[in-house]
Scaffold this motif. Sequence first.
Motif, mmCIF file in Angstrom:
data_model
loop_
_atom_site.group_PDB
_atom_site.id
_atom_site.type_symbol
_atom_site.label_atom_id
_atom_site.label_comp_id
_atom_site.label_asym_id
_atom_site.label_seq_id
_atom_site.Cartn_x
_atom_site.Cartn_y
_atom_site.Cartn_z
ATOM 1 N N ASN A 12 13.354 -97.230 22.329
ATOM 2 C CA ASN A 12 14.307 -98.190 22.913
ATOM 3 C C ASN A 12 15.048 -98.994 21.841
ATOM 4 O O ASN A 12 15.329 -100.177 22.027
ATOM 5 C CB ASN A 12 13.563 -99.132 23.878
ATOM 6 N N SER B 171 13.526 -93.138 21.224
ATOM 7 C CA SER B 171 14.565 -93.286 22.256
ATOM 8 C C SER B 171 15.496 -94.426 21.860
ATOM 9 O O SER B 171 15.146 -95.264 21.024
ATOM 10 C CB SER B 171 13.950 -93.567 23.630
ATOM 11 N N PHE B 172 16.682 -94.428 22.464
ATOM 12 C CA PHE B 172 17.685 -95.463 22.190
ATOM 13 C C PHE B 172 18.130 -96.099 23.496
ATOM 14 O O PHE B 172 18.103 -95.462 24.546
ATOM 15 C CB PHE B 172 18.929 -94.836 21.538
ATOM 16 N N ALA B 173 18.598 -97.342 23.395
ATOM 17 C CA ALA B 173 19.267 -97.950 24.543
ATOM 18 C C ALA B 173 20.651 -97.316 24.670
ATOM 19 O O ALA B 173 21.294 -96.966 23.677
ATOM 20 C CB ALA B 173 19.380 -99.451 24.354
ATOM 21 N N ASP B 174 21.077 -97.192 25.908
ATOM 22 C CA ASP B 174 22.260 -96.410 26.267
ATOM 23 C C ASP B 174 23.561 -96.860 25.582
ATOM 24 O O ASP B 174 24.265 -96.053 24.975
ATOM 25 C CB ASP B 174 22.381 -96.527 27.799
ATOM 26 N N ILE B 175 23.882 -98.148 25.665
ATOM 27 C CA ILE B 175 25.181 -98.604 25.148
ATOM 28 C C ILE B 175 25.197 -98.503 23.620
ATOM 29 O O ILE B 175 26.172 -98.055 23.019
ATOM 30 C CB ILE B 175 25.499 -100.051 25.600
ATOM 31 N N ASP C 129 16.008 -105.089 19.315
ATOM 32 C CA ASP C 129 17.180 -105.407 20.129
ATOM 33 C C ASP C 129 18.392 -105.750 19.272
ATOM 34 O O ASP C 129 18.255 -105.995 18.067
ATOM 35 C CB ASP C 129 16.844 -106.550 21.101
ATOM 36 N N ASN D 45 25.736 -94.929 22.498
ATOM 37 C CA ASN D 45 27.156 -94.626 22.633
ATOM 38 C C ASN D 45 27.978 -95.196 21.490
ATOM 39 O O ASN D 45 28.831 -94.529 20.916
ATOM 40 C CB ASN D 45 27.615 -95.314 23.926
ATOM 41 N N ASN D 46 27.704 -96.473 21.197
ATOM 42 C CA ASN D 46 28.467 -97.172 20.153
ATOM 43 C C ASN D 46 28.292 -96.514 18.786
ATOM 44 O O ASN D 46 29.200 -96.544 17.965
ATOM 45 C CB ASN D 46 28.029 -98.638 20.071
ATOM 46 N N CYS E 161 18.251 -102.022 22.166
ATOM 47 C CA CYS E 161 18.328 -102.562 23.524
ATOM 48 C C CYS E 161 19.006 -103.931 23.497
ATOM 49 O O CYS E 161 19.088 -104.569 22.442
ATOM 50 C CB CYS E 161 16.952 -102.658 24.157
ATOM 51 N N GLY E 162 19.472 -104.364 24.661
ATOM 52 C CA GLY E 162 20.124 -105.668 24.738
ATOM 53 C C GLY E 162 21.622 -105.549 24.863
ATOM 54 O O GLY E 162 22.114 -104.677 25.571
ATOM 55 N N SER E 163 22.315 -106.394 24.147
ATOM 56 C CA SER E 163 23.747 -106.576 24.386
ATOM 57 C C SER E 163 24.565 -105.373 23.931
ATOM 58 O O SER E 163 24.105 -104.541 23.162
ATOM 59 C CB SER E 163 24.222 -107.860 23.699
ATOM 60 N N SER E 164 25.815 -105.322 24.401
ATOM 61 C CA SER E 164 26.699 -104.194 24.101
ATOM 62 C C SER E 164 27.393 -104.358 22.756
ATOM 63 O O SER E 164 28.191 -103.523 22.374
ATOM 64 C CB SER E 164 27.749 -104.073 25.199
#
Lengths: 212, 468
Positions: free
Chosen positions: A85, A111-115, A20, A118-119, A88-91
């Motif tokens: 993942n 896989s990756f967390a979405d935000i 995370d 993007n970052n 994951c967690g904060s933006s």
Amino acid sequence: MEKFVKFAGLVAPLDRNNVDTDAIIPKQFLKSIKRSGFGPHAFDEWRYLDHGEPGMDNSKRPLNPNFVLNQERYRGASILLTRSNFGCGSSREHAPWALLDYGFRVIIAESFADIFFNNCFKNGILPIVLPKSEVDALFGLTEHTPGFKLTVDLAEQQLVRPDGYVIGFSVDPFRKECLLNGWDDIGLTLRHAEAIREFEERRKQQQPWLFA
Amino acid sequence: MPQTLYDKLWNDHVVRQEADGTALIYIDRHLVHEVTSPQAFEGLKLAGRKPWRVSSIVATADHNTPTDHWDEGIKDPISRQQVETLDSNIREVGALAYFPFKDRRQGIVHVVGPENGATLPGMTVVCGDSHTSTHGAFACMAHGIGTSEVEHVLATQCLIQKKSKSMLIRVEGQLGKGVTAKDVALAIIGKIGTAGGTGYAIEFGGSAIRSLSMEGRMTLCNMAIEAGARMGLVAVDEVTIEYLKDRPFSPRGELWDKAVAYWRTLHSDPGACFDCTVELRAEEILPQVTWGTSPEMVVPITACVPDPAREPDPVKREGMERALQYMGLTANTPIQSIRIDKVFIGSCTNSRIEDLRQAAAVLKGRKKADSVKQALVVPGSGLVKRQAEAEGLDKIFIAAGFEWREPGCSMCLAMNADRLEPGERCASTSNRNFEGRQGPGGRTHLVSPAMAAAAAIAGHFADVRDIL
């Protein structure tokens, strides 16, 4: 943003699911109002044995010998290999800032967390999603081959192993162009300023309460 | 063709779209806080750009602000500098509304927006904060963004996006006594996993969701990000409209009527197609407690800590073993026997008036166990705090041995002075049980406000249904 060019880089393994953004860069370092200087605090709680605070001289802090990135063989790694993942967690964009400042230009994961995903693109980091079987194989090679490197060719969308084996990967065409050219998103969007203004005018007519 | 709520919201905000699906999406509401905005304002200035529409901005300081001794200001100089940087940026640029440190309406950005009517159905809402998904409770396309995107929105009022897939999570039936929106959220994450929603916009539907208050729906959508989703959505109904009436930034008079007529269209059409559907029965959801270091590591209060030996996937098994070690727990321990050191009631997940009422209902006439070193209640905003005081909830908390604090993010992420010490175990109403989240070495168990109150009384996790 720097252009993303073809390079061969050392691979470092982080064999965990759900890494995370609190682990990538703990909250005490988020108080900075700068974009730079986060690298020495990447994975701070896993990497050092003591508690880190902003402004510390990290070269004097005791390293955790059990944390994989502290192993001599992974020093100078520019490709991070991990599981599912990731991010994951904060933006907090401080997470990709810290990884970039540490030296990572590519992150390979199941896989990756979405935000976070993007970052990465906004900062010249290429996140690559590969199937579990390929990731498993890469973990094996990284562990058993000292100095294991991969060549990353974004233009051709290929990872090339030292033995010549090629792993293809997919990437969003628009994001690929932005990385290859080092384009600034804002500049691109402002080329459509007229369309945005027209849209905004229409919206004011249709939903005036949004502009009251 | 029948449309999903997400289809409608997406279509309503596309400025232009490329052949490959990359779209420019117009942003109606830009929420700003002190942690993720300074670099964006600086970038804007360095590039010589002006903000596109400052009346879209609602700003507040929440992450770094102390929750006690406000008269002494912010003691940590780096925290203070970050809050002062927000002050000066907003002073220079302007905003629809700014609730600075100590303002009577200051609070957590995701509490402040909705309670002031700054979050309205059909909006796109963004913020440099992952829990922006909260605002989806109002049928808003709402999600967290990074600082580069904060700058992008400031400069262009748009984001470059691709449409997500759609998932319907339907919860039918009636929730049992003592079972709250938080338990629903945790049960969903337990079922689909923290990456289960990755790549999706989730719509929550079904009779159990419709019977939730706006506060409950916000809790649920808040946690959609913990399931990996880009956003969580709930359709507009009378509950939504009733909540918004007469809020400071809600439309009035003729505009109100016009807005309400539009808002009533914000639901998925009968027969709309979702890429994926997940179903849960409300009656089967029990009060939940997390045992590990990811929100998906969750079990009902009646269960035991799971045994990694029974996990076939080696990476998952190692993750479970690492989590148990960090949490100081052994497999097969009954959840109800786990003793706690601290209790935290607060955060953008569970600091609204209904959350405080639920906790107070459990605590009324009772006291926290002596073994519980500290129990904090941190209201989500100044308005929530005063409402609770008007209802006498503060007195119930104080009589039960809780500290009644000033609003802010507080011990959810421990950027201010409120934190766990290494090894301390906390029953927390927040959203993340990651390693170190509430302080280095701290051990977080996520629960509902009612369950946090029950744990405070017992000194260990307890089934709130036995108390109510």
